[in-house]
Design a protein around this motif. Structure first.
Motif, mmCIF file in Angstrom:
data_model
loop_
_atom_site.group_PDB
_atom_site.id
_atom_site.type_symbol
_atom_site.label_atom_id
_atom_site.label_comp_id
_atom_site.label_asym_id
_atom_site.label_seq_id
_atom_site.Cartn_x
_atom_site.Cartn_y
_atom_site.Cartn_z
ATOM 1 N N LYS A 174 0.832 -1.207 0.000
ATOM 2 C CA LYS A 174 0.000 0.000 0.000
ATOM 3 C C LYS A 174 0.862 1.251 0.000
ATOM 4 O O LYS A 174 0.550 2.237 -0.659
ATOM 5 C CB LYS A 174 -0.969 -0.021 1.186
ATOM 6 C CG LYS A 174 -2.043 -1.074 0.990
ATOM 7 C CD LYS A 174 -3.149 -1.025 2.018
ATOM 8 C CE LYS A 174 -4.226 -2.051 1.603
ATOM 9 N NZ LYS A 174 -5.274 -2.216 2.602
ATOM 10 N N GLY A 175 1.957 1.215 0.755
ATOM 11 C CA GLY A 175 2.867 2.365 0.788
ATOM 12 C C GLY A 175 3.435 2.674 -0.592
ATOM 13 O O GLY A 175 3.494 3.826 -1.016
ATOM 14 N N MET A 233 2.717 6.004 -2.895
ATOM 15 C CA MET A 233 3.820 6.840 -3.374
ATOM 16 C C MET A 233 3.798 6.928 -4.903
ATOM 17 O O MET A 233 4.096 7.979 -5.469
ATOM 18 C CB MET A 233 5.153 6.264 -2.873
ATOM 19 C CG MET A 233 6.349 7.156 -3.113
ATOM 20 S SD MET A 233 6.172 8.853 -2.491
ATOM 21 C CE MET A 233 6.354 8.611 -0.724
ATOM 22 N N PHE A 234 3.413 5.861 -5.569
ATOM 23 C CA PHE A 234 3.307 5.897 -7.024
ATOM 24 C C PHE A 234 2.276 6.942 -7.456
ATOM 25 O O PHE A 234 2.520 7.738 -8.374
ATOM 26 C CB PHE A 234 2.917 4.511 -7.571
ATOM 27 C CG PHE A 234 2.762 4.495 -9.081
ATOM 28 C CD1 PHE A 234 3.859 4.260 -9.903
ATOM 29 C CD2 PHE A 234 1.525 4.727 -9.673
ATOM 30 C CE1 PHE A 234 3.724 4.265 -11.294
ATOM 31 C CE2 PHE A 234 1.385 4.730 -11.060
ATOM 32 C CZ PHE A 234 2.483 4.496 -11.865
ATOM 33 N N ALA A 235 1.129 6.949 -6.794
ATOM 34 C CA ALA A 235 0.085 7.919 -7.169
ATOM 35 C C ALA A 235 0.604 9.350 -6.990
ATOM 36 O O ALA A 235 0.425 10.199 -7.870
ATOM 37 C CB ALA A 235 -1.172 7.694 -6.329
ATOM 38 N N LEU A 236 1.284 9.612 -5.865
ATOM 39 C CA LEU A 236 1.788 10.969 -5.595
ATOM 40 C C LEU A 236 2.852 11.387 -6.609
ATOM 41 O O LEU A 236 2.833 12.507 -7.124
ATOM 42 C CB LEU A 236 2.394 11.039 -4.181
ATOM 43 C CG LEU A 236 1.435 10.797 -3.007
ATOM 44 C CD1 LEU A 236 2.216 10.791 -1.696
ATOM 45 C CD2 LEU A 236 0.334 11.857 -2.967
ATOM 46 N N ARG A 274 9.329 3.624 3.198
ATOM 47 C CA ARG A 274 9.519 4.551 4.341
ATOM 48 C C ARG A 274 8.184 5.122 4.795
ATOM 49 O O ARG A 274 7.917 5.256 5.970
ATOM 50 C CB ARG A 274 10.464 5.696 3.948
ATOM 51 C CG ARG A 274 11.913 5.280 3.796
ATOM 52 C CD ARG A 274 12.851 6.488 3.840
ATOM 53 N NE ARG A 274 12.648 7.411 2.727
ATOM 54 C CZ ARG A 274 13.210 7.295 1.532
ATOM 55 N NH1 ARG A 274 14.003 6.256 1.279
ATOM 56 N NH2 ARG A 274 12.989 8.177 0.588
ATOM 57 N N LEU A 275 7.332 5.428 3.814
ATOM 58 C CA LEU A 275 5.996 5.984 4.101
ATOM 59 C C LEU A 275 5.201 4.997 4.948
ATOM 60 O O LEU A 275 4.547 5.362 5.929
ATOM 61 C CB LEU A 275 5.278 6.238 2.769
ATOM 62 C CG LEU A 275 3.922 6.929 2.753
ATOM 63 C CD1 LEU A 275 4.154 8.433 2.911
ATOM 64 C CD2 LEU A 275 3.215 6.684 1.421
#
Ligand SMILES: [Fe+2]
Length: 240
Positions: free
Chosen positions: A30-31, A35-38, A236-237
């Motif tokens: 999920k992290g 991060m991919f979307a952002l 990390r997120l």
């Protein structure tokens, strides 16, 4: 022995990229997806409003130049053909909201250092380069959306076919909710065949076979760094 055709060499570079990139090989979390979307929303805006347009500017072939501008306009302004009149980054923004990121957070996202490095590298590979190397830069990553490269699901359905499956499983989303990936499967197969054909034709004409293959390898090395950067930052997120 006859030299391998330029298309076979380009396909080989895309196949290598598809097989070696950690972001494809490792499990999606999920992290990483968040991060991919952002990052990819920002990346698609930068590539299609800055980098690919530099290639269009340098391209002397009118039809090819217009084709690039048309594709960029679908990405950053509005896609009436596949996206119901929305830009692709808007469709990705909606997907980000659907997986739980507040819209204000998506809009406030900043590029990671690895994303900024990728933009700087692409600037060097797209702006002050022969336009044909630029066309390769514009299209080589989309080429991985065409089935046949890499292994497993990716080989069968292409990169975004793989993403559609793993995002669907991870977030329990249906096909219509994963339209960002679905629309690219159709759009990229069409765009990419035309792009790849043009590269072959012009590379022969201009005696630039070795240069376009090298351009393809270098651009995909940047994509690999960009995607793995998303993977690491996504981990990390998730652990925060
Ligand atoms: Fe797109």
């Amino acid at each position: 022995m006859a030299k391998k055709s330029v298309l076979a060499r380009l396909d080989r570079a895309v196949d290598d990229f598809s097989r070696r990139t950690r972001y494809f090989r490792e499990e999606l979390t999920k992290g990483r997806a968040r991060m991919f979307a952002l990052q990819h929303r920002l990346n698609t805006r930068q590539r299609n409003s800055v980098l690919k347009l530099k290639v269009a500017t340098n391209c002397p072939d009118w039809e090819t130049r217009l084709g690039i501008i048309r594709a960029c306009s679908q990405e950053v302004i509005a896609d009436h053909e596949h996206g119901g009149g929305r830009a692709h980054w808007e469709i990705l923004e909606d997907l980000g909201v659907r997986i739980g990121i507040p819209r204000e957070k998506i809009r406030a996202a900043q590029p990671l250092p690895s994303t900024q490095l990728a933009w700087a590298a692409w600037e060097g590979l797209m702006a002050n380069r022969h336009w044909l190397e630029g066309i390769v830069a514009n299209t080589c990553a989309e080429r991985a959306n065409v089935p046949g490269y890499g292994t497993g699901i990716m080989k069968k359905h292409g990169w975004f076919g793989l993403e559609r499956q793993r995002w669907g499983k991870l977030f329990k989303l249906g096909d219509d909710e994963l339209e960002f990936f679905e629309l690219h499967e159709a759009a990229d197969i069409a765009h990419s065949d035309a792009g790849w054909g043009a590269v072959e034709r012009f590379a022969k004409q201009l005696h630039m076979e070795d240069e376009v293959v090298a351009a393809c390898e270098r651009n995909l090395a940047v994509w690999e760094m960009y995607l793995n950067g998303i993977g690491e930052a996504g981990d990390r997120l998730a652990s925060r």
